[in-house]
Design an enzyme around this catalytic site. Structure first.
Site, PDB file in Angstrom:
ATOM      1  N   GLN A  52       0.830  -1.207   0.000  1.00 28.60           N
ATOM      2  CA  GLN A  52       0.000   0.000   0.000  1.00 28.60           C
ATOM      3  C   GLN A  52       0.865   1.258   0.000  1.00 28.60           C
ATOM      4  O   GLN A  52       0.685   2.157  -0.823  1.00 28.60           O
ATOM      5  CB  GLN A  52      -0.913   0.023   1.234  1.00 28.60           C
ATOM      6  CG  GLN A  52      -2.043  -0.967   1.231  1.00 28.60           C
ATOM      7  CD  GLN A  52      -2.824  -0.932   2.538  1.00 28.60           C
ATOM      8  OE1 GLN A  52      -2.322  -0.512   3.582  1.00 28.60           O
ATOM      9  NE2 GLN A  52      -4.066  -1.403   2.493  1.00 28.60           N
ATOM     10  N   THR A  83     -12.475  -4.240   4.896  1.00 32.56           N
ATOM     11  CA  THR A  83     -11.645  -3.042   5.023  1.00 32.56           C
ATOM     12  C   THR A  83     -12.130  -2.036   3.996  1.00 32.56           C
ATOM     13  O   THR A  83     -12.563  -2.420   2.907  1.00 32.56           O
ATOM     14  CB  THR A  83     -10.154  -3.367   4.781  1.00 32.56           C
ATOM     15  OG1 THR A  83      -9.436  -2.159   4.533  1.00 32.56           O
ATOM     16  CG2 THR A  83      -9.974  -4.271   3.572  1.00 32.56           C
ATOM     17  N   CYS A 197     -12.833   3.767   8.160  1.00 30.96           N
ATOM     18  CA  CYS A 197     -11.796   2.762   8.366  1.00 30.96           C
ATOM     19  C   CYS A 197     -12.380   1.799   9.387  1.00 30.96           C
ATOM     20  O   CYS A 197     -12.958   2.235  10.399  1.00 30.96           O
ATOM     21  CB  CYS A 197     -10.504   3.383   8.880  1.00 30.96           C
ATOM     22  SG  CYS A 197      -9.264   2.171   9.369  1.00 30.96           S
ATOM     23  N   THR A 198     -12.258   0.517   9.147  1.00 32.98           N
ATOM     24  CA  THR A 198     -12.988  -0.450   9.969  1.00 32.98           C
ATOM     25  C   THR A 198     -12.465  -0.554  11.396  1.00 32.98           C
ATOM     26  O   THR A 198     -13.093  -1.216  12.220  1.00 32.98           O
ATOM     27  CB  THR A 198     -12.966  -1.847   9.307  1.00 32.98           C
ATOM     28  OG1 THR A 198     -11.613  -2.207   8.978  1.00 32.98           O
ATOM     29  CG2 THR A 198     -13.808  -1.851   8.036  1.00 32.98           C
TER      30      THR A 198
END
Length: 240
Positions: A52, A83, A197-198
Site C-alpha cells: 500500500q 476493510t 476505516c474499519t
C-alpha cells in the site's frame, strides 16, 4: 441462508468485529442457537501494508484476488472485503470471481441517503480520504457532498490508524484528536461523519459526541446479515 465470504485480516482487529456482529445479527433475527455460515480468509497484513505505502496496488490486488478465489472455491455465495481501503482494488476482485461482492461504500451511502444525510465528513486512511475510489464513488454514484479534513489532520488520522488502531492500541489522546477533527468537519457543514476505516469504531463512540457517526464495519456487517437471510425470507413468504 447464504454462506458469507469474509476477506479479512486488514487488520484482524476489525475482522473480529465483523465476525461478532454478523453472528449477533443472525442470532437476533433467527433466534435460538442460530449463527452465520461464514468462510473467512484472513491475510497477513504486514506485506499488504508495505505494498500500500509503496503504491503497488497491483500487488495488493493479486494477493486479494487469490484469497477471494479461495473463498469462492470453499463455497461462499457472496463476498465482503473487511476493510475500506482495499476497496480500491474491488473492481479487479469482482472481475476475478463469479459471486456478488457487497461494496462497503455502497452500503454506507445507501444508509446515509435513507437517513436524509446529504453532506457528510469522511475519516479513514489517507488513501480512502484522498483517492477517488471511495470519496469519488460516494459523490458521483450517490450524489453525496463529502468533506475531508485538511492535510495536517489527514496525516494525524492516517498515523493513528496504522501506528495504533491496526495494532489494537487505543488512547484517550488519540480519541480526543478524532473528536476534535470531527467537530471541525461539523463546523464546515457535515451533517454526520463516516468512520471510513474499519478500526475507527474501536476508538470513538457515538455516546461521546453529538455528531452522528456512521460506522462502516457495522453497516457492512448488517448488510451481510440481510443479504444472507434474504434467500430464506423469500421462501418463507412463499410458504405463507
Amino acid at each position: 441462508m447464504r454462506k458469507i465470504g469474509l476477506l479479512g485480516g486488514m487488520s484482524w482487529e476489525s475482522t473480529q468485529d465483523y465476525y461478532r456482529r454478523i453472528n449477533e445479527g443472525i442470532k437476533k433475527k433467527r433466534g435460538g442457537l442460530h449463527s452465520a455460515e461464514i468462510i473467512l480468509y484472513s491475510v497477513d497484513f504486514a506485506p499488504i501494508e508495505k505494498l500500500q505505502h509503496s503504491g503497488d496496488w497491483a500487488g495488493t490486488e493479486a494477493v486479494l484476488i487469490n484469497a477471494a478465489r479461495s473463498i469462492e472455491a470453499a463455497g461462499a455465495e457472496f463476498l465482503l472485503i473487511c476493510t475500506n481501503t482495499m476497496h480500491k482494488v474491488a473492481p479487479g476482485i469482482e472481475k476475478a470471481i463469479s459471486i456478488p461482492l457487497l461494496h462497503i461504500a455502497d452500503a454506507t451511502a445507501e444508509t446515509l441517503i435513507q437517513d436524509g444525510i446529504s453532506c457528510v465528513g469522511l475519516l479513514g486512511t489517507a488513501f480512502t480520504m484522498e483517492q477517488d475510489f471511495y470519496k469519488g464513488r460516494l459523490e458521483k454514484e450517490f450524489g453525496l457532498d463529502v468533506l475531508i479534513p485538511g492535510q495536517e489532520e489527514r496525516n494525524t488520522v492516517h498515523r493513528i490508524i496504522y501506528e495504533e488502531l491496526c495494532l489494537g492500541k487505543t488512547t484517550n489522546e488519540s480519541a480526543r484528536e478524532f473528536y476534535r477533527i470531527m467537530e471541525n468537519l461539523a463546523q464546515r457543514g457535515a451533517e454526520a461523519v463516516i468512520l471510513g476505516c474499519t478500526e475507527i469504531g474501536q476508538l470513538v463512540k457515538q455516546q461521546e459526541t453529538p455528531i452522528k457517526l456512521y460506522d462502516t464495519t457495522e453497516i457492512h456487517a448488517d448488510q451481510a446479515v440481510d443479504y444472507a437471510l434474504s434467500y430464506l425470507e423469500k421462501f418463507d413468504s412463499l410458504e405463507d
